[in-house]
Design an enzyme around this catalytic site. Structure first.
Site, PDB file in Angstrom:
ATOM      1  N   ASP A 352       0.685  -1.370  -0.113  1.00  0.00           N
ATOM      2  CA  ASP A 352      -0.107   0.037   0.069  1.00  0.00           C
ATOM      3  C   ASP A 352       0.994   1.188   0.024  1.00  0.00           C
ATOM      4  O   ASP A 352       1.966   1.331   0.745  1.00  0.00           O
ATOM      5  CB  ASP A 352      -0.828  -0.075   1.126  1.00  0.00           C
ATOM      6  CG  ASP A 352      -2.181   0.761   1.111  1.00  0.00           C
ATOM      7  OD1 ASP A 352      -2.351   1.278  -0.070  1.00  0.00           O
ATOM      8  OD2 ASP A 352      -2.897   1.104   1.916  1.00  0.00           O
ATOM      9  N   ASN A 360      -2.659  12.838  -2.636  1.00  0.00           N
ATOM     10  CA  ASN A 360      -3.886  13.483  -3.372  1.00  0.00           C
ATOM     11  C   ASN A 360      -4.241  14.838  -3.195  1.00  0.00           C
ATOM     12  O   ASN A 360      -4.308  15.544  -3.981  1.00  0.00           O
ATOM     13  CB  ASN A 360      -4.943  12.483  -3.496  1.00  0.00           C
ATOM     14  CG  ASN A 360      -4.751  11.576  -4.647  1.00  0.00           C
ATOM     15  OD1 ASN A 360      -3.982  11.731  -5.798  1.00  0.00           O
ATOM     16  ND2 ASN A 360      -5.387  10.416  -4.533  1.00  0.00           N
ATOM     17  N   ASP A 369      -2.317  10.299  -9.954  1.00  0.00           N
ATOM     18  CA  ASP A 369      -2.512   8.904 -10.960  1.00  0.00           C
ATOM     19  C   ASP A 369      -1.131   8.893 -11.647  1.00  0.00           C
ATOM     20  O   ASP A 369      -0.931   7.601 -11.902  1.00  0.00           O
ATOM     21  CB  ASP A 369      -3.436   9.617 -12.252  1.00  0.00           C
ATOM     22  CG  ASP A 369      -5.119   9.611 -11.621  1.00  0.00           C
ATOM     23  OD1 ASP A 369      -5.291   9.047 -10.599  1.00  0.00           O
ATOM     24  OD2 ASP A 369      -5.709  10.286 -12.356  1.00  0.00           O
ATOM     25  N   GLU A 396      -4.993   2.442  -3.975  1.00  0.00           N
ATOM     26  CA  GLU A 396      -3.429   2.765  -3.896  1.00  0.00           C
ATOM     27  C   GLU A 396      -2.772   1.571  -3.670  1.00  0.00           C
ATOM     28  O   GLU A 396      -1.588   1.218  -3.174  1.00  0.00           O
ATOM     29  CB  GLU A 396      -3.032   3.857  -2.851  1.00  0.00           C
ATOM     30  CG  GLU A 396      -3.290   3.581  -1.686  1.00  0.00           C
ATOM     31  CD  GLU A 396      -4.615   4.040  -0.832  1.00  0.00           C
ATOM     32  OE1 GLU A 396      -4.696   4.364  -0.065  1.00  0.00           O
ATOM     33  OE2 GLU A 396      -5.623   4.255  -1.926  1.00  0.00           O
TER      34      GLU A 396
END
Length: 483
Positions: A352, A360, A369, A396
């Site tokens: 992760d 973000n 992205d 993610e």
């Protein structure tokens, strides 16, 4: 049959304008009229025995079975039956029509009519046509030229031509190309000079070809005034006689096959025309079949490509371009079964991105992205063995399936992941674990059995990932069973 009656019948039969043989079973003798004696090379006498015919062999024109003349009487024919045979002589072969009939009281006759005084050429052409037909039935791209050249040589030879050739129209339909050519000994070839030839240079030829699919000229000098262009071209190539047949695919004229003579003029016979047309139809059908095969192969390849593309789309994550969750689930299920069969280990890594929501929120979703793409590529590049799979598990979170990898090797692989991510040097100033992007990694290694389920493996790898996060993130944790 009495001798008097037999002699009277024979006096009438021997006068027929055919070759006549009579067999008298009662006397066990043969009688042969003068025409038949000449045909079979027999000396003149009143009657003959079987031994007199021992030098003569006939060949069935269709079955190619060989037999002696005497066998025609004894076991070959039934009453009023007839067949064609070939009689081989020193300098020629004769095609014979042989008819058999029974007479009263155990006598029988054979009447022979000579149909052709030289069947060598016809025999050869029958064999040639058979060979051409066999060659062209399953013609392939890689040997098409060989078979066409054989067909052209064959038709040129039997038609006593000096050249034979194949022309095909270009895709625009305005020009023609001499694609194949056979020339006899000491005859000049023109194939290289007859490329991209405008149809407009031969208006009379193509006008006839379009209407009749035939161009038949015994003497080039006799061509009409409207064929002046054709006459000029033919005479420049020293052509004296020309015979061409149009080739059609689905009723469309696409080219022609032809022969010409340069040494001397030839009065093309109907047999020449039939032979050339037959070979032309064979070539046209072969090209048609070849086109069908190519279209079918193209359609099959397009279908394969479409299926491959669809399969890739179905099993690929749209953003990161690595395996998606669907592909991951199918692969894990298969590898668990394989490991159970082979009693080999399997490892599953779950990882992760640490504090990705913060990334973000502060750097924007577009850069987020891009981070997902870079991490995905890094994980994918590490999976070098066939069977290794990196997949986007969701959001993610990523997963890696490693067949035939035990705990120690999986631990080392996890370290490689951290090193690879560190090399990316992606700034993450809002992470509590590092100023650069990091991953938390959990893995589970086991030797599966028949009862092992994908859910169990995922759950245990997820527990290890949770433990890595609880340890402060940017950590590696292995699942350990608790008592």
């Amino acid at each position: 049959m009495s001798n008097n009656l037999s002699n009277e019948i024979w006096r009438n039969l021997e006068l027929l304008p055919f070759c006549v043989l009579l067999y008298d079973a009662n006397e066990n003798i043969f009688k042969v009229n003068s025409q038949a004696q000449d045909l079979f090379g027999l000396r003149n006498k009143s009657h003959f025995n079987k031994i007199d015919f021992s030098h003569i062999t006939l060949t069935n024109h269709h079955s190619k079975k060989e037999l002696l003349v005497e066998e025609l009487f004894f076991d070959y024919f039934t009453a009023n039956n007839q067949c064609q045979f070939v009689l081989s002589k020193q300098v020629s072969k004769l095609l014979l029509n042989v008819k058999f009939a029974k007479l009263p009281n155990s006598s029988s006759i054979i009447i022979i009519d000579v149909l052709n005084n030289n069947v060598d050429e016809q025999y050869d052409f029958d064999n040639i046509i058979s060979n051409i037909s066999t060659d062209l039935i399953d013609i392939q791209n890689d040997d098409v030229d060989k078979h066409i050249n054989y067909a052209l040589k064959a038709i040129g030879t039997v038609c006593h031509a000096d050249r034979s050739y194949l022309f095909k129209f270009a895709e625009d339909g305005k020009t023609i190309n001499n694609t194949h050519e056979w020339v006899n000994n000491d005859i000049q070839a023109f194939k290289e000079d007859l490329q991209n030839l405008p149809k407009s240079d031969l208006p009379y030829f193509f006008s006839l070809m379009a209407r009749t699919h035939l161009f038949r000229v015994n003497d080039v000098t006799s061509l009409p005034i409207q064929a002046m262009s054709e006459k000029t071209i033919f005479q420049r190539q020293k052509i004296k006689s020309v015979l061409c047949i149009g080739l059609r695919y689905d009723k469309e004229l696409v080219g022609f096959i032809g022969c010409d003579c340069v040494v001397q003029k030839r009065n093309w016979t109907d047999l020449d025309l039939i032979r050339l047309r037959l070979v032309g139809e064979m070539l046209a059908n072969a090209f048609k079949n070849l086109n069908y095969k190519q279209e079918l192969q193209q359609a099959q390849q397009q279908l394969i490509n479409a299926n491959h593309k669809l399969n890739k789309q179905v099993n690929t994550d749209g953003l990161t371009n690595i395996a998606n969750r669907r592909c991951f689930d199918q692969t894990l299920k298969c590898e668990i079964k394989r490991g159970a069969r082979n009693k080999e280990p399997i490892s599953l890594i779950m990882c992760d991105i640490d504090f990705f929501k913060r990334y973000n929120d502060n750097y924007g979703h577009q850069l987020g992205d891009e981070v997902l793409k870079k991490v995905a590529k890094a994980l994918h590049d590490l999976c070098k063995r066939e069977g290794d799979l990196a997949a986007r598990f969701g959001g993610e979170e990523f997963s890696i399936i490693l067949p035939a990898v035990d705990t120690d090797h999986c631990q080392r692989f996890a370290v490689l992941i951290q090193e690879k991510i560190a090399e990316l040097a992606i700034e993450h100033n809002f992470s509590s674990a590092s100023n650069y992007l990091t991953l938390s990694i959990g893995f589970y290694s086991l030797i599966p059995n028949q009862k092992t389920t994908p859910k169990e493996v995922i759950t245990n790898a997820d527990i290890a990932l949770y433990n890595a996060k609880e340890a402060g993130r940017n950590k590696i944790a292995s699942f350990k069973k608790t008592d």
